[in-house]
Scaffold this motif. Sequence first.
Motif, PDB file in Angstrom:
ATOM      1  N   UNK A 146      41.633  51.199  25.073  1.00 51.85           N
ATOM      2  CA  UNK A 146      42.339  51.942  25.581  1.00 51.85           C
ATOM      3  C   UNK A 146      41.168  52.620  26.183  1.00 51.85           C
ATOM      4  N   UNK A 147      41.186  52.380  28.178  1.00 47.94           N
ATOM      5  CA  UNK A 147      40.524  53.058  28.742  1.00 47.94           C
ATOM      6  C   UNK A 147      39.012  53.005  29.531  1.00 47.94           C
ATOM      7  N   UNK A 148      39.209  51.622  29.139  1.00 49.81           N
ATOM      8  CA  UNK A 148      38.051  50.710  28.985  1.00 49.81           C
ATOM      9  C   UNK A 148      38.131  50.534  30.731  1.00 49.81           C
ATOM     10  N   UNK A 149      39.264  49.965  31.163  1.00 54.25           N
ATOM     11  CA  UNK A 149      39.435  49.653  33.167  1.00 54.25           C
ATOM     12  C   UNK A 149      39.369  48.017  32.948  1.00 54.25           C
ATOM     13  N   UNK A 150      39.842  48.166  31.993  1.00 52.81           N
ATOM     14  CA  UNK A 150      40.863  46.481  32.098  1.00 52.81           C
ATOM     15  C   UNK A 150      41.868  46.779  32.781  1.00 52.81           C
ATOM     16  N   UNK A 151      43.176  47.552  32.919  1.00 52.80           N
ATOM     17  CA  UNK A 151      44.125  47.717  33.835  1.00 52.80           C
ATOM     18  C   UNK A 151      44.370  48.287  34.913  1.00 52.80           C
ATOM     19  N   UNK A 152      43.244  48.998  35.462  1.00 61.27           N
ATOM     20  CA  UNK A 152      42.402  49.238  36.483  1.00 61.27           C
ATOM     21  C   UNK A 152      42.144  47.907  37.239  1.00 61.27           C
ATOM     22  N   UNK A 153      41.483  47.520  36.593  1.00 57.33           N
ATOM     23  CA  UNK A 153      40.633  45.904  37.224  1.00 57.33           C
ATOM     24  C   UNK A 153      42.217  44.429  37.517  1.00 57.33           C
ATOM     25  N   UNK A 154      43.133  45.098  36.872  1.00 61.80           N
ATOM     26  CA  UNK A 154      43.759  44.031  36.734  1.00 61.80           C
ATOM     27  C   UNK A 154      45.190  44.405  38.586  1.00 61.80           C
ATOM     28  N   UNK A 155      44.907  45.810  38.372  1.00 65.02           N
ATOM     29  CA  UNK A 155      45.566  46.604  39.412  1.00 65.02           C
ATOM     30  C   UNK A 155      44.514  46.313  40.915  1.00 65.02           C
ATOM     31  N   UNK A 156      43.676  46.466  40.753  1.00 65.24           N
ATOM     32  CA  UNK A 156      42.557  46.118  42.377  1.00 65.24           C
ATOM     33  C   UNK A 156      43.250  44.186  41.666  1.00 65.24           C
ATOM     34  N   UNK A 157      42.845  44.047  41.196  1.00 63.02           N
ATOM     35  CA  UNK A 157      43.714  42.075  41.247  1.00 63.02           C
ATOM     36  C   UNK A 157      44.616  41.663  41.997  1.00 63.02           C
ATOM     37  N   UNK A 158      45.129  42.720  41.104  1.00 65.58           N
ATOM     38  CA  UNK A 158      46.573  42.607  42.064  1.00 65.58           C
ATOM     39  C   UNK A 158      47.356  43.320  43.190  1.00 65.58           C
ATOM     40  N   UNK A 159      46.345  44.039  43.972  1.00 66.25           N
ATOM     41  CA  UNK A 159      46.467  44.725  45.055  1.00 66.25           C
ATOM     42  C   UNK A 159      47.522  46.066  45.302  1.00 66.25           C
ATOM     43  N   UNK A 160      47.321  46.784  43.794  1.00 62.34           N
ATOM     44  CA  UNK A 160      48.398  48.298  43.206  1.00 62.34           C
ATOM     45  C   UNK A 160      47.170  48.603  43.896  1.00 62.34           C
ATOM     46  N   UNK A 161      45.965  48.900  43.793  1.00 67.47           N
ATOM     47  CA  UNK A 161      44.946  49.631  43.918  1.00 67.47           C
ATOM     48  C   UNK A 161      43.851  49.514  44.214  1.00 67.47           C
ATOM     49  N   UNK A 162      42.574  50.093  44.978  1.00 71.66           N
ATOM     50  CA  UNK A 162      41.969  49.281  45.819  1.00 71.66           C
ATOM     51  C   UNK A 162      40.559  50.063  45.746  1.00 71.66           C
ATOM     52  N   UNK A 196      48.121  45.171  52.462  1.00 65.72           N
ATOM     53  CA  UNK A 196      48.345  44.425  50.712  1.00 65.72           C
ATOM     54  C   UNK A 196      49.394  44.291  50.322  1.00 65.72           C
ATOM     55  N   UNK A 197      50.474  44.642  50.882  1.00 64.82           N
ATOM     56  CA  UNK A 197      52.096  44.196  50.471  1.00 64.82           C
ATOM     57  C   UNK A 197      51.992  42.765  50.649  1.00 64.82           C
TER      58      UNK A 197
END
Lengths: 233, 836
Positions: A40-56, A77-78
Amino acid sequence: MIDLAGVSKHYQVGPVTVHALDGIDMRVDEGEFVVILGASGSGKTTLLNIIGALDQPTFGTVKIGGRDFASASRSELFALRRDTVSFVFQSFNLFAGLTALENVQFGVDVAGKTNGDGARSHLEAVGLGDRIDHFPHELSGGEQQRVAIARALATENPILLADEPTGELDFRTGAQIMELLIGQATEKSAVLVVTHNREIARVADRVIELSSGRIVGDGPPQGGKAPISELRW
Amino acid sequence: MNFLPLKFRWAMRDLRNRWLQVAGIACMIAIGTGLASGLQSSTQWRTASNEASIELTNMYELRARLGGDSQLPRGSIETIASGINGIEVAEERLIYESQIETDTPEGTVFVPSRVIGVDMSDNGPHVNGVIPAVGRGIEPSEFGEPVVLIERNFGVFYDIPIEGELRLGGGTDLQFVGQATSPEYFLVVEDGDVLAQANLAVLFTSLETAQILSNSPGMVNDLVATLKPGAELDEVESALLAEIEKSHPGINVVTSTRADDAAYVALTADVEGDAAVYNVLSIILFGGAAFAALNFAARIVETQRREIGTLMAMGVKPASIAVRPVLMGLQIAVLGVLFGLMIGWLISRMMATVIEDFLVVPVFSAPFQFEVFLVTAFIGLLVPIVAVLWPVYRAVRVQPVEAIKTGHLASRGGGLAPLVGRLPLPGNSVMRMPFRNLLRAPRRTVLTLIALSTVLALIFAVIGMRDSFITTLSEGNDELIGDHPDRLIVNLDGFHPTRSDVVADILANPVLKSAEAVLTVGANVRPDADRIRVGGDFAELASAADAVRHIADENSLQLSIQILDFRSELWTPTARDGSLVIDRPGIVLARKAASDLGVGVGDNVALAHPKSTDQGNYTIGSTSVEVIAIHGYPIRSVAYVDSRQAETLGLAQITNGITAIPQDGMSLHDVKRVLFETPGIATVRGFSEGFKAIRDLFEQFSAIFLVIEVVILGLTLLIAFNTANISIEERARDHATMFAFGVSVPRVLFNLAIEGLVLGAVASVIGFGLGYALLVWIFVALVPNGYPELGIVFAVNLAQVIVLLAIAIAVIALAPVLSVRKLRRMDVPSTLRVLE
């Protein structure tokens, strides 16, 4: 297919700057089933979100299909999310007001893939051909997740992103779900699964391990790729 | 451990997070409490002002007036009255009809006038006081001098200066020194017309002056009296009649009581009628607001059910769990009531300003109505607290394990949900979403629909009331003036043979292009054809006409029958039903009269009416006549008979009025000026003039109607906005998922708008249906009690309703746009991972 270079994501929380991701370089090709592993907190979801264009990202480049989306517009992005990536979430996120069939049909409709297999066939493919008219609350957790996978598959997008897809499921159901996901990594598509569960990582083609926002490991699972039947958790 | 401070802090954080929703619900409570307290306050202070004014002026309880032109020497009736046990104060008056010519800012006017001479000695009159509103009273040194006070309503209507001169019919110049009010004219009611000040100039003066002006020195023809406490009105009335008849046989006396007084009846009915409508409006609006508040507060609490479940799992007592939501309810309640009282105070002030303008009473005060506001505030406080207790009660009944489950907020689909949820719908899955969202939670949808429908019903009812009153006025006006806007009536100074010189001279007057004699008499009508037992012979037709009014009972109606030529090219009533046949005895009734009598065209009614005897005198006769038509004038008492049937009624060859149109190039004003001095004429008035005062008043009230409409529309927007806002919160994860799949913000908004559109359309249909029913109920059950003479023409401006419907639907559909910021700023990744 997916090409990240020097990707960092920083958050400002009061006076503190949190480095969720820090200089990530990675590449994923068609046909790969990749598990992103981390605590938890390692950044894996953030990475997924960036790949998925949910985040930049704050820094770095994110190329999907050869195109850089790091500084893409909102509408781009949409469009990327409609045409290229599909999500499966830990808590399913099915639309409570739609039946199983309509939830899958949603994937078909938003991606505009009307020429592909019908929603019904996707549901049959995940073993829910007899539950098509059921609403989410009438389905078990495993069934809901299978509907979510069918919805993601129905988009026929080449990248499937799954965030802790087995997090709310028991072992047996989780194994079924993993089997479904593994089957989607074909020569035209890639599957990225985020999990904290090392056991799940055993069935991946490749495991990218994160810690404190950095890649600390990238390669086949320790001990080699295991069949689903060997999984235990 | 005392959790209260923690819960208070928690509730304050809830307020900070949900301030928009709390403020939105509070505004709904505010509008409900505001309108209810504002409207009901007006009823309180109107009643109090009326009562105080009546008390200040010591309004009569019993009145005796001599019939026809009878007069008696001053002191003769007062002496009789003073000798009757039960009468406390009795004062004589001399009243006579005339007309005046006076200057106004818009030119000279000629208006029918009534001179009322009263005993002004010793600061009198002591019954039916005459209170100067502006200017001064008449000094004792001016008793017998041509000095008068103008009745205030007339003065205000024509914007007459405080002091000046006017000319009385017959050419006498009078000085007026002020404008005064008296209880018989707090509202000017004449011949059934309320707000008749345009056509009646009442002049108050000393008894001595009136006697000189009417050339009746030392004479009186009227008495007003108040009774001692405990005195029986009927007994005193009978005793007074008997004593006058004993002392002055042959003199016809007509008695009446305060309860018969047209102004008093109108004043009381006006307040009661308005109060009934206000009560209904405010109760429904408050109910709608309360319902909406209940719905939204419940939905907010439902979003806390997971936390409530956690608290339950931790063993916290239900009462303790309830504290936090109740604190939120309290926040809504306090805010709502505070805003509401401000709105109520504003509405109350606005009402006071309008009513003070038209209601001329000596005591008018519109103080803050603590009791009304207190009761409303109490209810306003109670509703939101009850609103949150209900869902809390529901939440704590759920097993904790259920409450803390993921997806527990998703509708479980009880009741009709399984059925309606599977209704086949057209379009793709995204298009179906708004409909599915509405159908998946039928109860929630129905609750929202009820709240919206209720307020839309009110808008429809308010518009309908306004349109119906306007249409009634317009149709009445159109009916009377026909093709001639300047059509007028010349009222003669009494009954004349139609072939008399007086009548011939008027008919031949060159200022009149066309003129015809008419006869207007009082009558009594009942639905059956039985003969009416009558008693007493009267020497004069006027006395018989008076007597007719006194044989009325609950099964009969009083009429004012105009006998005119149904073949006239000048004017005839419009036959809305039936036709103006002339070959047999028949009467044309107002629709309201026919309805109240339970008769229709072709039915017979029994008329009790003045009738000439073979001896040349008049008595009351009864004639059975057929209802041949229904006319278009909305006043119940107005009826018409063809002049060829006058003989059947024993009223042939008699006239007391001439209806006419001015010569080409001459105005109504010119005609009045010329006829002012003509012998035999009492008054001249245009038919259209009577409507102006009512129309003016209505224009003033239109502002209030408009405010009410805007307030209700605002409430609609609030409900729609809150619906959208709470829906967006409830469906945050759905929306985040849609965003994750690449559905754009405008598309999500579009879906929300579609949902609003469906809600708005259905609510509009239901609301306007309910509004129609409410309007019918108001006109069938409420208005007739307050205004029995008025036959309201039910009318709703369809174009306005369609526009309003479109606005309402648009408001509801577009309300989600107000939440676009919330959608745009949504943290999609976080929302996707939120486990509710």
